[in-house]
Design a protein around this motif. Structure first.
Motif, mmCIF file in Angstrom:
data_model
loop_
_atom_site.group_PDB
_atom_site.id
_atom_site.type_symbol
_atom_site.label_atom_id
_atom_site.label_comp_id
_atom_site.label_asym_id
_atom_site.label_seq_id
_atom_site.Cartn_x
_atom_site.Cartn_y
_atom_site.Cartn_z
ATOM 1 N N ILE A 1 0.871 -1.180 0.000
ATOM 2 C CA ILE A 1 0.000 0.000 0.000
ATOM 3 C C ILE A 1 0.904 1.225 0.000
ATOM 4 C CG2 ILE A 1 -1.743 1.295 1.302
ATOM 5 C CD1 ILE A 1 -2.640 -1.352 2.544
ATOM 6 N N VAL A 2 0.721 2.071 -0.991
ATOM 7 C CA VAL A 2 1.453 3.342 -1.045
ATOM 8 C C VAL A 2 0.412 4.436 -0.805
ATOM 9 C CG1 VAL A 2 2.787 4.911 -2.506
ATOM 10 C CG2 VAL A 2 3.163 2.446 -2.648
ATOM 11 N N ALA A 3 0.564 5.160 0.285
ATOM 12 C CA ALA A 3 -0.435 6.162 0.650
ATOM 13 C C ALA A 3 0.230 7.525 0.796
ATOM 14 C CB ALA A 3 -1.117 5.783 1.961
ATOM 15 N N ILE A 4 -0.256 8.502 0.041
ATOM 16 C CA ILE A 4 0.271 9.865 0.133
ATOM 17 C C ILE A 4 -0.647 10.638 1.068
ATOM 18 C CG2 ILE A 4 0.900 11.934 -1.165
ATOM 19 C CD1 ILE A 4 1.008 9.861 -3.641
ATOM 20 N N VAL A 5 -0.040 11.156 2.124
ATOM 21 C CA VAL A 5 -0.795 11.686 3.263
ATOM 22 C C VAL A 5 -0.336 13.104 3.552
ATOM 23 C CG1 VAL A 5 -1.079 11.333 5.778
ATOM 24 C CG2 VAL A 5 -1.099 9.372 4.226
ATOM 25 N N GLN A 6 -1.273 13.965 3.938
ATOM 26 C CA GLN A 6 -0.891 15.331 4.324
ATOM 27 C C GLN A 6 -0.102 15.283 5.634
ATOM 28 O OE1 GLN A 6 -4.233 18.331 3.671
ATOM 29 N NE2 GLN A 6 -5.274 16.374 3.460
ATOM 30 N N ASN A 7 0.878 16.142 5.753
ATOM 31 C CA ASN A 7 1.752 16.093 6.926
ATOM 32 C C ASN A 7 0.985 16.233 8.235
ATOM 33 O OD1 ASN A 7 4.032 15.588 5.444
ATOM 34 N ND2 ASN A 7 4.652 17.740 5.282
ATOM 35 N N SER A 8 -0.126 16.974 8.227
ATOM 36 C CA SER A 8 -0.886 17.146 9.479
ATOM 37 C C SER A 8 -1.501 15.836 9.984
ATOM 38 C CB SER A 8 -2.021 18.153 9.293
ATOM 39 O OG SER A 8 -1.885 18.874 8.133
ATOM 40 N N ASP A 9 -1.636 14.858 9.102
ATOM 41 C CA ASP A 9 -2.256 13.593 9.522
ATOM 42 C C ASP A 9 -1.234 12.506 9.859
ATOM 43 O OD1 ASP A 9 -4.902 14.524 9.129
ATOM 44 O OD2 ASP A 9 -4.748 14.135 6.980
ATOM 45 N N VAL A 10 0.045 12.807 9.635
ATOM 46 C CA VAL A 10 1.059 11.754 9.700
ATOM 47 C C VAL A 10 1.239 11.183 11.113
ATOM 48 C CG1 VAL A 10 3.542 11.336 9.489
ATOM 49 C CG2 VAL A 10 2.311 12.487 7.660
ATOM 50 N N ALA A 11 1.338 12.048 12.117
ATOM 51 C CA ALA A 11 1.646 11.560 13.472
ATOM 52 C C ALA A 11 0.554 10.606 13.961
ATOM 53 C CB ALA A 11 1.805 12.744 14.420
ATOM 54 N N ARG A 12 -0.702 11.045 13.773
ATOM 55 C CA ARG A 12 -1.810 10.216 14.273
ATOM 56 C C ARG A 12 -1.897 8.891 13.506
ATOM 57 N NH1 ARG A 12 -7.555 12.416 13.292
ATOM 58 N NH2 ARG A 12 -6.157 13.564 11.953
ATOM 59 N N LEU A 13 -1.740 8.972 12.193
ATOM 60 C CA LEU A 13 -1.837 7.741 11.397
ATOM 61 C C LEU A 13 -0.691 6.784 11.735
ATOM 62 C CD1 LEU A 13 -3.208 6.060 9.216
ATOM 63 C CD2 LEU A 13 -1.876 7.319 7.505
ATOM 64 N N ASN B 1 4.476 16.544 1.585
ATOM 65 C CA ASN B 1 3.538 15.562 2.120
ATOM 66 C C ASN B 1 4.358 14.322 2.482
ATOM 67 O OD1 ASN B 1 3.865 14.369 -0.460
ATOM 68 N ND2 ASN B 1 1.962 15.257 -1.238
ATOM 69 N N THR B 2 3.704 13.277 2.931
ATOM 70 C CA THR B 2 4.433 12.084 3.368
ATOM 71 C C THR B 2 3.871 10.864 2.661
ATOM 72 O OG1 THR B 2 4.924 13.065 5.528
ATOM 73 C CG2 THR B 2 5.024 10.667 5.394
ATOM 74 N N THR B 3 4.776 10.042 2.150
ATOM 75 C CA THR B 3 4.352 8.820 1.478
ATOM 76 C C THR B 3 4.629 7.629 2.379
ATOM 77 O OG1 THR B 3 4.769 9.793 -0.689
ATOM 78 C CG2 THR B 3 4.663 7.395 -0.579
ATOM 79 N N PHE B 4 3.565 6.917 2.728
ATOM 80 C CA PHE B 4 3.690 5.705 3.541
ATOM 81 C C PHE B 4 3.830 4.509 2.604
ATOM 82 C CE2 PHE B 4 2.187 6.634 7.994
ATOM 83 C CZ PHE B 4 1.980 7.996 7.833
#
Ligand code: 2BA
Length: 117
Positions: free
Chosen positions: A4-16, A41-44
């Motif tokens: 799973i490659v998920a591009i996430v906004q930085n504001s959501d990264v810590a909680r996720l 942004n951050t890619t998981f």
């Protein structure tokens, strides 16, 4: 297994991250930049067994909120910008306006082999 490659906004990264780690999901996070907004942004990268994919997707969906962001681009008009024509300023040759970003942009890909040495 799936990647799973998920591009996430930085504001959501810590909680996720916390949610996934607590659930025992292994994650790699990469610092990335959106091509359009040119904002960080951050890619998981998440490798998971098929049986866990839906639960990880549910965690990502719950953990990532859509947000309005202001977009401004001085990039010249190209084919990919046609869909953005409502924001096109003919005089300036630039684009500005608000766009909805996220929750998350997610790709689920098959994994041919998974090795840990
Ligand atoms: P950005 O490229 O900075 O895009 C931010 C938001 O700007 C997008 O939100 C979308 O609402 C808008 N946008 C992007 N390109 C556009 C275009 N050519 N015309 C009109 N509007 C456009 P999201 O779709 O939620 O995407 C959030 C981030 O996810 C993107 O940041 C990018 O880093 C990544 N992303 C989205 N779709 C992707 C894809 N197909 N392949 C790779 N990365 C993608």
């Amino acid at each position: 297994m799936k990647m799973i490659v998920a591009i996430v906004q930085n504001s959501d990264v810590a909680r996720l991250s916390e949610t996934l780690i607590k659930a025992g999901v292994r994650v790699t996070k990469l610092a990335s930049t959106g091509g359009f907004l040119r904002a960080g942004n951050t890619t998981f990268m998440i490798g998971v067994e098929d049986a866990r994919v839906d639960s990880v997707l549910a965690d990502i969906k719950r953990g990532c909120q859509p947000r309005e962001e202001y977009a401004q681009s001085s990039v010249g008009a190209g084919a990919e910008m046609d869909s953005f024509s409502s924001l096109h300023d003919e005089t300036l040759g630039a684009y500005s306006g608000s766009v909805q970003v996220g929750g998350a942009t997610v790709f689920v890909m098959p994994v041919e082999r998974f090795l840990r040495f």
